[in-house]
Write a protein that holds these residues in place. Structure first.
Motif, PDB file in Angstrom:
ATOM      1  N   ARG A   9       0.821  -1.196   0.000  1.00 55.61           N
ATOM      2  CA  ARG A   9       0.000   0.000   0.000  1.00 55.61           C
ATOM      3  C   ARG A   9       0.867   1.262   0.000  1.00 55.61           C
ATOM      4  O   ARG A   9       0.383   2.372  -0.241  1.00 55.61           O
ATOM      5  CB  ARG A   9      -0.880  -0.030   1.254  1.00 55.61           C
ATOM      6  CG  ARG A   9      -1.777   1.138   1.392  1.00 55.61           C
ATOM      7  CD  ARG A   9      -2.211   1.452   2.790  1.00 55.61           C
ATOM      8  NE  ARG A   9      -2.649   0.311   3.594  1.00 55.61           N
ATOM      9  CZ  ARG A   9      -3.587   0.435   4.521  1.00 55.61           C
ATOM     10  NH1 ARG A   9      -4.207   1.590   4.682  1.00 55.61           N
ATOM     11  NH2 ARG A   9      -3.878  -0.578   5.296  1.00 55.61           N
ATOM     12  N   TYR A  10       2.149   1.090   0.287  1.00 51.73           N
ATOM     13  CA  TYR A  10       3.016   2.246   0.485  1.00 51.73           C
ATOM     14  C   TYR A  10       3.998   2.506  -0.640  1.00 51.73           C
ATOM     15  O   TYR A  10       4.656   3.530  -0.655  1.00 51.73           O
ATOM     16  CB  TYR A  10       3.793   2.078   1.801  1.00 51.73           C
ATOM     17  CG  TYR A  10       2.931   2.238   3.032  1.00 51.73           C
ATOM     18  CD1 TYR A  10       2.764   3.496   3.626  1.00 51.73           C
ATOM     19  CD2 TYR A  10       2.257   1.163   3.571  1.00 51.73           C
ATOM     20  CE1 TYR A  10       1.971   3.660   4.740  1.00 51.73           C
ATOM     21  CE2 TYR A  10       1.457   1.311   4.693  1.00 51.73           C
ATOM     22  CZ  TYR A  10       1.312   2.553   5.278  1.00 51.73           C
ATOM     23  OH  TYR A  10       0.525   2.716   6.383  1.00 51.73           O
ATOM     24  N   THR A  11       4.127   1.558  -1.555  1.00 51.57           N
ATOM     25  CA  THR A  11       5.075   1.778  -2.653  1.00 51.57           C
ATOM     26  C   THR A  11       4.483   2.745  -3.670  1.00 51.57           C
ATOM     27  O   THR A  11       3.293   3.041  -3.641  1.00 51.57           O
ATOM     28  CB  THR A  11       5.370   0.450  -3.367  1.00 51.57           C
ATOM     29  OG1 THR A  11       4.123  -0.161  -3.713  1.00 51.57           O
ATOM     30  CG2 THR A  11       6.160  -0.479  -2.468  1.00 51.57           C
ATOM     31  N   THR A  12       5.344   3.245  -4.543  1.00 51.14           N
ATOM     32  CA  THR A  12       4.829   3.989  -5.696  1.00 51.14           C
ATOM     33  C   THR A  12       5.275   3.289  -6.960  1.00 51.14           C
ATOM     34  O   THR A  12       6.469   3.120  -7.138  1.00 51.14           O
ATOM     35  CB  THR A  12       5.342   5.441  -5.729  1.00 51.14           C
ATOM     36  OG1 THR A  12       6.701   5.471  -5.316  1.00 51.14           O
ATOM     37  CG2 THR A  12       4.514   6.332  -4.858  1.00 51.14           C
ATOM     38  N   SER A  15       1.521   2.260  -5.725  1.00 48.47           N
ATOM     39  CA  SER A  15       1.023   1.253  -4.785  1.00 48.47           C
ATOM     40  C   SER A  15       0.429   0.114  -5.609  1.00 48.47           C
ATOM     41  O   SER A  15       0.063   0.300  -6.766  1.00 48.47           O
ATOM     42  CB  SER A  15      -0.032   1.878  -3.871  1.00 48.47           C
ATOM     43  OG  SER A  15      -1.093   2.416  -4.632  1.00 48.47           O
ATOM     44  N   GLU A  68      -2.656   1.602  -7.518  1.00 42.58           N
ATOM     45  CA  GLU A  68      -2.152   2.419  -8.633  1.00 42.58           C
ATOM     46  C   GLU A  68      -1.417   1.669  -9.729  1.00 42.58           C
ATOM     47  O   GLU A  68      -1.072   2.254 -10.742  1.00 42.58           O
ATOM     48  CB  GLU A  68      -1.196   3.483  -8.071  1.00 42.58           C
ATOM     49  CG  GLU A  68      -1.849   4.448  -7.098  1.00 42.58           C
ATOM     50  CD  GLU A  68      -0.834   5.217  -6.247  1.00 42.58           C
ATOM     51  OE1 GLU A  68      -1.247   6.120  -5.497  1.00 42.58           O
ATOM     52  OE2 GLU A  68       0.378   4.898  -6.335  1.00 42.58           O
TER      53      GLU A  68
END
Lengths: 338, 338
Positions: free
Chosen positions: B285-288, B290, B331
DNA sequence: AAACCTTTTGAAAACGTTGTCAATCCGGAG
DNA sequence: CTCCGGATTGACAACGTTTTCAAAAGGTTT
């Protein structure tokens, strides 16, 4: 379901006494080549394996070492859940233990008084403490005779127990110095709390980098919980609107939280703000941006701790050891924008 | 260092026999209120705690459950090192175990023949198998009387043992269907190998999504190792130049590897290629970007498995359970570019 | 007061090892 | 032939519990 062979079965089959079998199998006393052969033969025919429980009873050892994680809110989950730091540590320990014939009992114990009982009830041969524990634990331990090795603590707090850790001060210094040399001046230091000497040392190193340049040292930002993504995220959110151009985190995990919060606020890393982590867990090389971080060799630390414990258990007390760290520069840091 | 109190000490102090103490403390037989009180009093004065080892010897149980991870290249590290999936699982298990008075013995055992001995030597009360094991293990287990619960396997392979798993087929379907409905047609399925029934079911679901639309099903891409960042990275590298517009991965970890490889090749996610994961570990949930992924409730699975095992150990054999999964859209997925 | 239950208790065996101590065996010296 | 010393072995206690079995204690009923 046939009964498992006991030492008595072997003794009868070999036509010797139980004691003799024990001597042969543990190579504990001179035994004539002839009876030795008979015993070995019988043992292998019956597929005999000594029972650890029974052996424990007389020998007062268990062939088990306890790995103890701190309990937060009655669960080890809160400390180990998100961070592969613990995966590496535990698998390193398990490997060394297994190779030396020990099993690993994994636990988080709630109240300090429980430790003593647990260790004694289980007859644990050694203890590995992973992280920070209340000081009363060490006092409690001292009154027992269990060998123990501590990981990620400082010996000044623990008395006589050897501690395996890293050069935290240097780590903090490297991160700060890297950012300062890139031209950053307004740098945040994100800690999970300065009760933990590990964090203190990292902050000290951070501090030194500023002092060596004659700059004033920023005071730390304290997250509310342990090293968690959300801790980082919350602080990141707060810092997004600030004038900081760089953020030093004391774990990769919090750094990811920070980066995400910045991203959500429209702040780009590293173009607008630089972020550094600490640990260099596996994933830090794979994220975008990949993470500039202070690398510690986690498995090495776990392996060393386990080996020292086993040495100590064998009666050769081992000293603590501090491993070096190094800076790994990746994509999350860059010079501040003009 | 004063000696730990034994049942004999308590008996003497209370002026009763050892047997009586045992009766009272285990609440095993009717005892007069008066002697009961005396025993309890003495026990508490001496801070008596029964010794597990001695108890094990007569009761043939150990109050320990074994958690077994597959060994790859003689180390559990290779399977658990990078993935917090195991953190959640293990901490859930540990919690349930501890709350029920059991300790957790964590291990990876090398050769199938070792299991039997290990379980018997340690008098393990129950076993939790985490992941895929050679079929011979189950045969071996059947010949013992240890209760066991399997996690992430399918009962058709394991005979009578209950299995706790998720609806993998649905997971595979949801990922594929999501991408198909976004308009993707050329979708890769990245597996760590179809020897593992978990992977097979996910691929089946993937397959079904295509079939329901009357489309031909792409054949799977097979990574060389277990769920590792690098496995994903290597396949990502290979797929970067291909005509695929979307990639379904069977773990979040491999998805991150894929995304990184694509990034390094100048392929943007999700603009150029969409990627889905599986598991929904915390960091996803925290990566880009996500990660769009199939969520399974890992702790719930671990908790259920541990509870079922304990139920079974108490003599109430529990059935397996399959948990639902759901798609979490974030995303990393978007419609294909025109 | 004897007989008979029922309740409560304790002595001793068992669990499977290791360790202590004494006994046996063997060859050689006296 | 006896005695001695060293090498080898075995009987038994010990480890700290639980469990079995029987005995003691305490009432009731006759």
């Amino acid at each position: 379901m046939k009964r498992r062979a006991t030492i008595k079965d072997v003794a009868e089959r070999a036509g010797v006494s139980k004691a003799a079998v024990s001597y042969v199998l543990n190579d504990i006393r001179k035994v004539s080549a002839e009876t030795k052969a008979r015993v070995l033969q019988a043992a292998s025919e019956l597929d005999y394996q000594p029972d650890f429980t029974a052996r424990s009873l007389t020998k007062r050892t268990s062939n088990m070492i306890g790995v103890i994680l701190p309990l937060v809110d009655a669960s080890i989950a809160n400390v180990m859940q998100e961070n592969t730091y613990y995966n590496e540590m535990i698998s390193a320990i398990e490997k060394v233990a297994r190779e030396n014939g020990f099993d690993v009992l994994l636990t988080g114990l709630a109240r300090p008084e429980e430790y003593r009982n647990w260790v004694q009830k289980r007859r644990l041969d050694g203890l590995l403490f992973l992280g920070l524990f209340p000081a009363s634990i060490y006092a409690e331990m001292r009154s027992m005779e269990v060998p123990a090795v501590l990981i990620d603590t400082y010996e000044e707090h623990t008395g006589k127990y050897p501690s395996v850790n890293i050069n935290d001060e240097k780590g903090g210094f490297l991160a700060a110095e890297h950012l300062l040399s890139l031209g950053h001046e307004n740098i945040a230091f994100l800690t999970t709390g300065l009760e933990n000497p590990v964090e203190v040392h990292r902050y000290k190193g951070f501090t030194r980098a500023f002092q060596e340049r004659g700059m004033t040292v920023p005071s730390p930002e304290t997250a509310e919980t342990t090293h968690r993504l959300e801790s980082g995220w919350m602080i990141g959110k707060k810092l997004a609107g600030s004038s900081r151009t760089a953020i030093v985190c004391t774990s990769d995990i919090t750094a990811f939280g920070v980066i995400r919060a910045l991203y959500e606020a429209g702040v780009r890393v590293p173009e607008d703000v630089s972020v550094t982590g600490f640990d260099d867990i596996h994933i830090s090389r794979y994220t975008t941006p990949s993470l500039t971080t202070v690398r510690q060799h986690i498995m090495q630390k776990g392996t060393a701790a386990a080996e020292k414990l086993i040495e100590t258990m064998k009666g050769h007390p081992a000293a603590g050891e501090t491993f070096d760290v190094k800076l790994v520069i990746r994509e999350s840091t860059a010079p501040p924008k003009q």
